[in-house]
Structure formats: structure tokens, C-alpha cells
Design a protein around this motif. Sequence first.
Motif, PDB file in Angstrom:
ATOM      1  N   TYR A 178       6.648   9.888   0.134  1.00 20.90           N
ATOM      2  CA  TYR A 178       5.286  10.080  -0.356  1.00 20.90           C
ATOM      3  C   TYR A 178       5.286  10.509  -1.818  1.00 20.90           C
ATOM      4  O   TYR A 178       6.031  11.401  -2.221  1.00 20.90           O
ATOM      5  N   LYS A 181      -3.289  10.809   4.758  1.00 21.06           N
ATOM      6  CA  LYS A 181      -3.727  10.475   6.122  1.00 21.06           C
ATOM      7  C   LYS A 181      -2.578   9.941   6.963  1.00 21.06           C
ATOM      8  O   LYS A 181      -2.491  10.224   8.169  1.00 21.06           O
ATOM      9  N   ASP A 182      -1.680   9.145   6.346  1.00 19.31           N
ATOM     10  CA  ASP A 182      -0.512   8.615   7.071  1.00 19.31           C
ATOM     11  C   ASP A 182       0.398   9.751   7.543  1.00 19.31           C
ATOM     12  O   ASP A 182       0.897   9.744   8.675  1.00 19.31           O
ATOM     13  N   ILE A 183       0.606  10.721   6.674  1.00 13.64           N
ATOM     14  CA  ILE A 183       1.453  11.870   7.022  1.00 13.64           C
ATOM     15  C   ILE A 183       0.781  12.694   8.113  1.00 13.64           C
ATOM     16  O   ILE A 183       1.431  13.125   9.080  1.00 13.64           O
ATOM     17  N   LYS A 227      -1.295  11.743  10.392  1.00 11.07           N
ATOM     18  CA  LYS A 227      -1.258  11.031  11.673  1.00 11.07           C
ATOM     19  C   LYS A 227       0.078  11.235  12.377  1.00 11.07           C
ATOM     20  O   LYS A 227       0.136  11.506  13.584  1.00 11.07           O
ATOM     21  N   GLN A 228       1.168  11.122  11.618  1.00  8.88           N
ATOM     22  CA  GLN A 228       2.500  11.289  12.213  1.00  8.88           C
ATOM     23  C   GLN A 228       2.791  12.743  12.571  1.00  8.88           C
ATOM     24  O   GLN A 228       3.518  13.019  13.535  1.00  8.88           O
ATOM     25  N   LEU A 280       8.902   9.428   4.387  1.00  9.70           N
ATOM     26  CA  LEU A 280       8.015   8.330   4.022  1.00  9.70           C
ATOM     27  C   LEU A 280       7.983   8.073   2.502  1.00  9.70           C
ATOM     28  O   LEU A 280       7.313   7.159   2.048  1.00  9.70           O
ATOM     29  N   LYS A 322       0.820  -1.196   0.000  1.00 10.78           N
ATOM     30  CA  LYS A 322       0.000   0.000   0.000  1.00 10.78           C
ATOM     31  C   LYS A 322       0.860   1.254   0.000  1.00 10.78           C
ATOM     32  O   LYS A 322       1.827   1.357   0.753  1.00 10.78           O
ATOM     33  N   ILE A 325       1.907   5.290   0.560  1.00 11.20           N
ATOM     34  CA  ILE A 325       1.747   6.254   1.657  1.00 11.20           C
ATOM     35  C   ILE A 325       0.686   7.279   1.265  1.00 11.20           C
ATOM     36  O   ILE A 325       0.716   7.820   0.153  1.00 11.20           O
ATOM     37  N   SER A 326      -0.238   7.547   2.172  1.00 11.67           N
ATOM     38  CA  SER A 326      -1.314   8.498   1.888  1.00 11.67           C
ATOM     39  C   SER A 326      -1.157   9.765   2.712  1.00 11.67           C
ATOM     40  O   SER A 326      -0.344   9.829   3.649  1.00 11.67           O
TER      41      SER A 326
END
Length: 339
Positions: free
Chosen positions: A50, A7-9, A11-12, A48, A2, A4-5
Motif C-alpha cells: 500500500y 478500503k481494500d486493507i 476488508k481484509q 499489499l 488500480k 490498493i486503497s
Amino acid sequence: MKGISIKDIAKQAGVSPTTVSFVLNGKAKEKRISEQVSKKIQKIATRLKYKPNQLARGLRTGKTKTIGLIVEDIANNFFATLAKVVEDEADKYGYKVLYGSTEDNTEKAKGLLEVLKYRQVDGYIITPTKNLDKEIELLQTAAKPLVLMDRYFPQLSSHYVVLDNFKGAYDATTHLVKQGYKKIAIVTIASEQTQMKDRLDGFTAALKDNKIPFSKSLVKRLPFDLDRESFNNEIKKFLTSVKDLDAVFFATNYLGISGIESIRSLGWKIGKDIGLIGFDDHDLFRLHVPSITCVSQPIGAIGKHIVEVLMTELNHPSASPQQIVLAPELIIRESSSRM
């Protein structure tokens, strides 16, 4: 795996996905996001690795930062080298290039245009096939930035970057005449597109201006889609059918390569038994013994101009088309000298 989205960024970074989207799309100042938060988001995105979804970005911003490049044959040395120049130049502006080959087939060209439309490219660079003018007009009507290259449609008002093909052929033929050749033939492609028509016109004009007799028997037109063996066979038959032939001008580099093969298989010596010039340079022309005289296109300048014209149109659409015609260079080597 999957990807990196946003949303992932988010969250961190401890922020909302909307904030991340604003930062990654260059709207941090506009949305009054602090420099500290902006740098934090960019650092996380880099760590990440991205990569934005270009289609999704296109829906949000109307820009995918991609260009569609359609050439005749990406395997051809001229188009392959030009595509690399376009890719490098576009990268300077932050654009990626998607490309494909038409094989001079209009239906294939239409299919490629459909794919590029689906991919929502921001602009088009097109080597058009002979019946693609309606599709070009539709793109213009839809206000899609586009530049034609290598050839154009005289009846359409469009941006284009091309070579002075008439001059290239005229200079090559005149050079053969000045070297003392008197029975000069041309092998070309059966096409009425501008680039091939201008090369044939330049050839015939040079013979006329130099008072060298011309007849239709000195012109061999071959279909674009012949295979290598068929090109060679047709060229051999033509060369042996012209009485007292002493020089030949090949109107494309792939015809020139087939011409070299054909002449060698006949047992003739290039530069001694027959003079030879090709259109478009090629490593083989430089390395062949004897080396091959050719009309060279300024590929670097062509690619640079194409991208510059398209970027201007992308950023500052203009009603008046930029129509750039570049000069060729005749590179004189051993094949056109009587040895």
C-alpha cells in the motif's frame, strides 16, 4: 492497474476504513486501537504494498511528507550531486523530494513554484533566480517553511545555506599570484546575484591586495543561456584579445570546461602557456591531463545543513533566520603550476 486503497486493507482486516486510516497515520494509541489490530493492519498494508495518496493525506493531515527542491540546472554536476545529498538527507526524516530546474529563468521558476504549491509540498528549498524575491516573500507571508541555497536576497530576512564565494575566489586568485602569474583574467556569468558578485569581488580584491594591476579588460561576462559552441567562441575571442595573458580564473565549472576546450583548440598548453583555475570541482578537472586546480564546495555539508534547517523550520518555526555560510576548499592541482 488500480492502486490498493484503505478500503481494500479494511476488508481484509475485518475493520472499518476509519480504523485503518488511524493506524496508518500513527494515531492507533490516541484512538485506543489495540496493538494486535494495529499490527494486523500494518502487516496487510505491507503485504499489499500500500502506498498512500500524498495529496489525500495532505488534505487530512496538512502534511504530505514532501519537499520541493528548485535548482538552477539539474544537469550541472554541482546541482545534481547536491540534489542527491538533499534527497538522501530528507529520506532520513521520512520526506520525499520533488525537484525541477529553472535554467536561471524567472518565469520558469514561478511555474515550478505553482506546481509545487499544487502538490502541497510541506517545505521549499530554492536556488532563486534574480527576480524571484516577491514570490519568496509571498511564501514567507503564507508561513511556508523555506530555505534558500547557493544564493540569497540581501534585502530579505530568510533562511539560507551558501558558500563563502568571496573567499573562494580570493584564495584562488591569491594562489595564482603566488605562483608567479601577473596578468590574470576572469571569465564569469553576467549576473548580479550574490554568488557571482562575490566571486568577482573576491577576484578583484585579491589582485588589489597583492598589488597586481587590474582593468575591466580582464573581466569577461557571458550570458548564462549561451550554448556550448557560443561559450567556446566567446572565450577564445576573449583569451586572444588580452595581451600577455598568463592565467585565467573561470567562475563556474561549466565555464571551466568550456575554457579547457577553448584553450586546447588554440593550441595552448594548460599549466605551461597559461595557468587555469575553475570554481566547483568536477570529475573532468580531476582526470584531465594536466589536472585542474579548483575551488571546491563542501556539497555533503551544504546538503546536510539545508535539510536540517528546513526540518527545524517544519517542526519548530522560528522568527530568527538561520544563515549558514560554509568555507570552500582550494584544491591545488597541476593547471596552476608553471611547468
